[in-house]
Scaffold this active site. Structure first.
Site, PDB file in Angstrom:
ATOM      1  N   GLU A  38      -3.919  -9.047   0.246  1.00 52.93           N
ATOM      2  CA  GLU A  38      -4.386  -8.840   1.611  1.00 52.93           C
ATOM      3  C   GLU A  38      -5.893  -8.890   1.497  1.00 52.93           C
ATOM      4  O   GLU A  38      -6.346  -8.273   0.836  1.00 52.93           O
ATOM      5  CB  GLU A  38      -3.791  -7.452   2.153  1.00 52.93           C
ATOM      6  CG  GLU A  38      -3.827  -7.506   3.622  1.00 52.93           C
ATOM      7  CD  GLU A  38      -2.971  -6.056   4.102  1.00 52.93           C
ATOM      8  OE1 GLU A  38      -1.961  -5.943   3.825  1.00 52.93           O
ATOM      9  OE2 GLU A  38      -3.707  -5.533   4.991  1.00 52.93           O
ATOM     10  N   GLU A  58       0.869  -1.318   0.115  1.00 54.32           N
ATOM     11  CA  GLU A  58       0.068   0.194  -0.026  1.00 54.32           C
ATOM     12  C   GLU A  58       0.813   1.107   0.068  1.00 54.32           C
ATOM     13  O   GLU A  58       0.682   2.049   0.531  1.00 54.32           O
ATOM     14  CB  GLU A  58      -1.034  -0.002   0.991  1.00 54.32           C
ATOM     15  CG  GLU A  58      -1.847  -1.188   1.154  1.00 54.32           C
ATOM     16  CD  GLU A  58      -2.861  -1.157   2.111  1.00 54.32           C
ATOM     17  OE1 GLU A  58      -2.802  -0.213   3.134  1.00 54.32           O
ATOM     18  OE2 GLU A  58      -3.941  -2.090   2.128  1.00 54.32           O
TER      19      GLU A  58
HETATM   20  C1  GAL Z   1      -4.131  -2.790   5.299  1.00 54.67           C
HETATM   21  C2  GAL Z   1      -2.639  -2.822   5.661  1.00 54.67           C
HETATM   22  C3  GAL Z   1      -2.308  -3.491   6.963  1.00 54.67           C
HETATM   23  C4  GAL Z   1      -3.156  -3.167   7.997  1.00 54.67           C
HETATM   24  C5  GAL Z   1      -4.583  -3.415   7.426  1.00 54.67           C
HETATM   25  C6  GAL Z   1      -5.631  -3.387   8.480  1.00 54.67           C
HETATM   26  O1  GAL Z   1      -4.496  -1.658   4.751  1.00 54.67           O
HETATM   27  O2  GAL Z   1      -1.663  -2.987   4.494  1.00 54.67           O
HETATM   28  O3  GAL Z   1      -0.902  -2.936   7.323  1.00 54.67           O
HETATM   29  O4  GAL Z   1      -2.966  -1.876   8.400  1.00 54.67           O
HETATM   30  O5  GAL Z   1      -4.783  -2.847   6.401  1.00 54.67           O
HETATM   31  O6  GAL Z   1      -6.879  -3.581   8.135  1.00 54.67           O
END
Ligand code: GAL
Length: 808
Positions: free
Chosen positions: A500, A424
């Site tokens: 993710e 991100e």
């Molecule tokens: C994502 C990020 C992670 C964590 C997660 C929580 O956007 O890459 O590090 O913050 O959200 O939902």
């Protein structure tokens, strides 16, 4: 004929020399530590006798105490769609990691400057390391997750105590999670001949596998003239399976191709490992030896089939993991890592993403051995900041070196199947960011042409518009399910990865009513509901990912945020206190499964039965009220009974994402007693059942160790789960009793954790309240083998004892 004779002479010389010791590796474990700055601490004559004696790996901040004001950040988190800045406490764990720490140790060497080379190698130091030998600075490394080393040959003196001093400094506003503090991974002093292999000098690949044969390609960087490499490949039983000798050299590199007959293939179900023993000879004298493990495996990413491992289409059933080990902080411990992976195996996980940084070497070794694929990530930031003092400060000067070292230090691990250049990164915006992505990806390709590169993207609209996503080998989408289809159509690769996913939130053993699905839910007790229906504005429940994974062949898998809870980032309670660790985990901070564990298990673990029911059945005060019951199972239907009365049969169907993967009885009315579920196979036969009973009062403590026999090496750990049960042995789900621990014999109390994100009790003190009936106490072996006794007491409870033992 001449060549043949030469080989005989050389081989006999080699056999003889192989006995001699060629490199010595000293693990530097015993250090003195001071938490603060100290003038002259780098100098040899400095008196550190009053400093604390510590063992490395070490995390100086994990003993706390927790403090709301530590790294309090008044920020607007762009990634979380926030529009105004709010006060974030606990974002980085509320533990005292900020500031300076000094470490000092002594080393002695028998000879230097007599044809030796001495390397001081760190697997990671948090952070801004400056390293001194006998008062002279030998180098520095800002990024706390990088592996790094220095050649200190010229600084050491033979026959005297040489002082190695390390200054670390952690800044406020430098992280989005608990980064920890200290020399938290191993440090080695490597003493070898100057004529030797370069540090991280080998690169083993298997470019051809087929027809009962594998081509093992080994490129070695060497130092010294007229050298010969003798290589022996051994199978997992130590049997020699191939040998080779080579002296042809191209610059500093010697390359060999060795054929291996009938190779055993490395895969997640059968993680077969070979060992290459590489010897370096000069003038018939053995100068250096290294042993490198490798696997014979084939990975392929294609438009037609997505991802293939050894010719079979495989989807990533992955979890993201931060680097902390809960109550142990960031200090690396092999037993703790192995326990995590053992649990994840049972869950059915086949891949790990080291979010958002370089993994420990121990974790990679374990993944090689246990059969996990690995997505090794480098950065959470490039040049554009997410936090003021994050990696953006170092990007220009260090990014290339950090990537090169990541690749060189880890590329022989068969578990690594993909690199991630970033998570991100705000550089997804703008053309400079696109250039940066290309530049970084090219560095990975240059150093390792065998693995593709991804970036976890959250600014998907942008990345579609400006070409950022199109240039990546593997377009990784973080969340953004509504954009999957469009991204797939638009990106040229022909597949996408859920780099993710989910970010569902829950607290173990906590259930909220009414049971409703929704984002950003908060409650007065700062806990989230384990009905697994709560998530963030950017995220979703697990099933919303499952449908994409199951229905679209071009989605090559997912990495769930996260496997285990971690310190810091207590969303949705970022701006509430006390709250200091995450709610995202499939397992809690203690490593105890939340209900969600069984939802993932029911789909990922295809070997074993899963039949799990929630909530617990102790709802004093809710008599007569609707108390929904959910069942997570790999069976397609089941019947629920409350005190013997049927509540009907539920069957998985496609009326909604939820109904497709869980069985739900929404109208169950609570009455104390027993709930029982009976599962049916596809032909309607009763195949399994489970029940939960209403528990009585807390009566005694049940102790269960993950391993009852551990190694007497001073490091190994046994993780003992303590459960409060009533007089009939039924777990008491609301129990919050305080327990006290005592360890006697050949071990010691190490830490304790209850998985409660709002607890401010310290992990290293031998007392803690259970959270919803459970906690985990960690016992460490001493270096002497024998019995270890753990005693656990609690007011009003029958005390318990557990006998463990350690062996050499
Ligand atoms: C994502 C990020 C992670 C964590 C997660 C929580 O956007 O890459 O590090 O913050 O959200 O939902």
């Amino acid at each position: 004929m001449k060549i043949y004779l030469l080989s005989i002479v050389l081989l006999s010389a080699l056999c003889f020399q192989a006995q001699s010791q060629t490199r010595e590796i000293q693990a530097l474990k015993d250090w003195r530590f001071y938490n603060g700055d100290a003038e002259l601490a780098s100098q040899s004559g400095f008196d550190d006798s009053s400093w604390e004696k510590v063992t490395v790996p070490h995390d100086w901040a994990i003993k706390g105490p927790f403090d709301k004001d530590i790294d309090k950040q008044v920020v607007r988190i762009e990634q979380n769609n926030e529009t105004v800045a709010t006060e974030k406490t606990g974002r980085t764990g509320a533990l005292p990691f900020i500031g300076v720490g000094w470490y000092r140790t002594n080393v002695s060497v028998a000879e230097v400057n007599s044809g030796k080379q001495i390397i001081l190698a760190f697997d990671g130091a948090m952070s801004n390391a400056e390293v001194f030998v006998n008062g002279k600075k030998v180098g520095n490394r800002p990024y706390g997750y990088s592996y790094f080393y220095f050649d200190i040959t010229d600084e050491l003196q033979a026959g005297k105590e040489n002082v190695i001093a390390v200054r670390l400094e952690n800044q406020a506003f430098s992280s989005r999670w608990y980064p920890g503090a200290g020399i938290y991974r191993k440090v080695n002093l490597i003493i070898k001949d100057a004529v030797s292999f370069k540090h991280w000098g080998h690169y083993i690949t298997t470019p051809y596998i087929g027809n009962g044969l594998a081509k093992i390609n080994i490129k070695s960087q060497v130092q010294g003239d007229n050298v010969v490499i003798k290589t022996t490949l051994r199978d997992a039983n130590g049997k020699v399976v191939a040998e080779n000798m080579v002296s042809q050299r191209f610059g500093d590199e010697i390359e060999q191709n060795i054929s291996l007959d009938n190779p055993e293939i490395w895969g997640t179900d059968s993680p077969y490992l070979y060992t290459a023993t590489l010897e370096l000879h000069q003038g018939g004298v053995l100068k250096d030896t290294e042993e490198i493990r490798f696997g014979v495996r084939d990975i392929k990413y294609s438009r037609e089939n997505g991802f293939e491992l050894n010719g079979e289409v495989v989807k990533f059933k992955g979890v993201c993991l931060h680097h902390d080990l809960g109550p142990l902080g960031i200090a690396i411990n092999r037993a703790a890592l192995k326990r995590q992976l053992t649990i994840l195996k049972d869950l059915g996980v086949n891949a790990i993403r080291s979010s958002h940084n370089m993994p420990s070497i121990e974790q990679l070794e374990l993944c090689d051995e246990m059969g996990f694929m690995f997505l090794a990530e480098s950065f959470d930031e490039w040049k554009k900041p997410k936090v003021k003092n994050g990696y953006n400060l170092y990007f220009d000067e260090w990014a290339e070196k950090d990537i090169v070292d990541l690749v060189h230090a880890t590329r022989n691990h068969p578990s690594i199947v993909m690199w991630s250049a970033g998570n991100e990164v705000p550089d997804q915006h703008g053309s400079a960011g696109v250039k940066r992505a290309k530049w970084i990806q090219d560095i990975f390709h240059r150093e390792d042409p065998t693995r593709p590169v991804t970036v976890g993207m959250d600014q998907v609209q942008n990345a579609m518009a400006n070409g950022f996503g199109a240039i990546l080998d593997v377009p990784g989408l973080n969340y953004r399910l509504p954009l999957y289809e469009e991204a797939y159509e638009l990106f040229p690769q022909g597949f996408i990865l859920g780099s993710e996913t989910a970010s569902t939130v829950s607290s173990r053993g906590v259930y909220k009513f009414p049971v409703e699905k929704g984002p950003n839910k908060t409650y007065d007790d700062y806990q989230s509901s384990s009905y697994d229906l709560e998530y963030c504005s950017w995220s979703n429940i697990p099933e919303d990912d499952f449908v994409w994974q199951d229905d679209k062949p071009w989605v090559i898998g997912e990495f769930v945020w996260t496997g285990f809870d971690y310190l810091g980032e207590p969303t949705p309670y970022d701006d509430y206190w006390p709250s200091r660790s995450s709610y995202f985990g499939i397992l809690d901070l203690a490593g105890i499964p939340k209900d969600r564990y069984y939802l993932y298990r029911s789909r990922w673990n295809t070997e074993d039965e899963t039949l799990h029911m929630l909530p617990h059945w102790n709802w004093e005060g809710r008599e007569g009220e609707k108390t929904p019951v959910f069942v997570y199972t790999n069976y397609s239907s089941a019947e629920l009974f409350v005190n013997g009365k049927s509540q009907g049969i539920q069957k998985k169907d496609s009326t909604s994402n939820l109904h497709r993967y869980r069985l739900m009885w929404m109208d169950v009315v609570y009455e104390p007693g027993e709930i029982r579920v009976v599962a049916f196979d596809d032909s309607g036969n009763e195949v399994a059942e489970k029940s939960i009973k209403t528990a009585g009062k807390p009566h005694r403590i049940l102790l269960e160790a993950d391993r009852e026999t551990i190694s007497a090496d001073g490091e190994d750990l046994s993780f003992v789960t303590a459960t409060i049960v009533d007089k009939d042995g039924i777990p008491v789900p609301h129990a919050m009793n305080r327990l006290d621990f005592e360890v006697t014999g050949n071990g010691s109390f190490k830490a304790v954790c209850n998985g409660d994100a709002t607890s401010l009790e310290m992990f290293h003190l031998p007392t803690m309240k259970v959270f919803n009936g459970k906690l985990v106490v960690i016992v460490q072996a001493s270096e002497k083998a024998g019995d270890i006794k753990l005693k656990v007491k609690g007011k009003g409870l029958k005390a318990s004892e557990l006998k463990l033992s350690s062996q050499n």
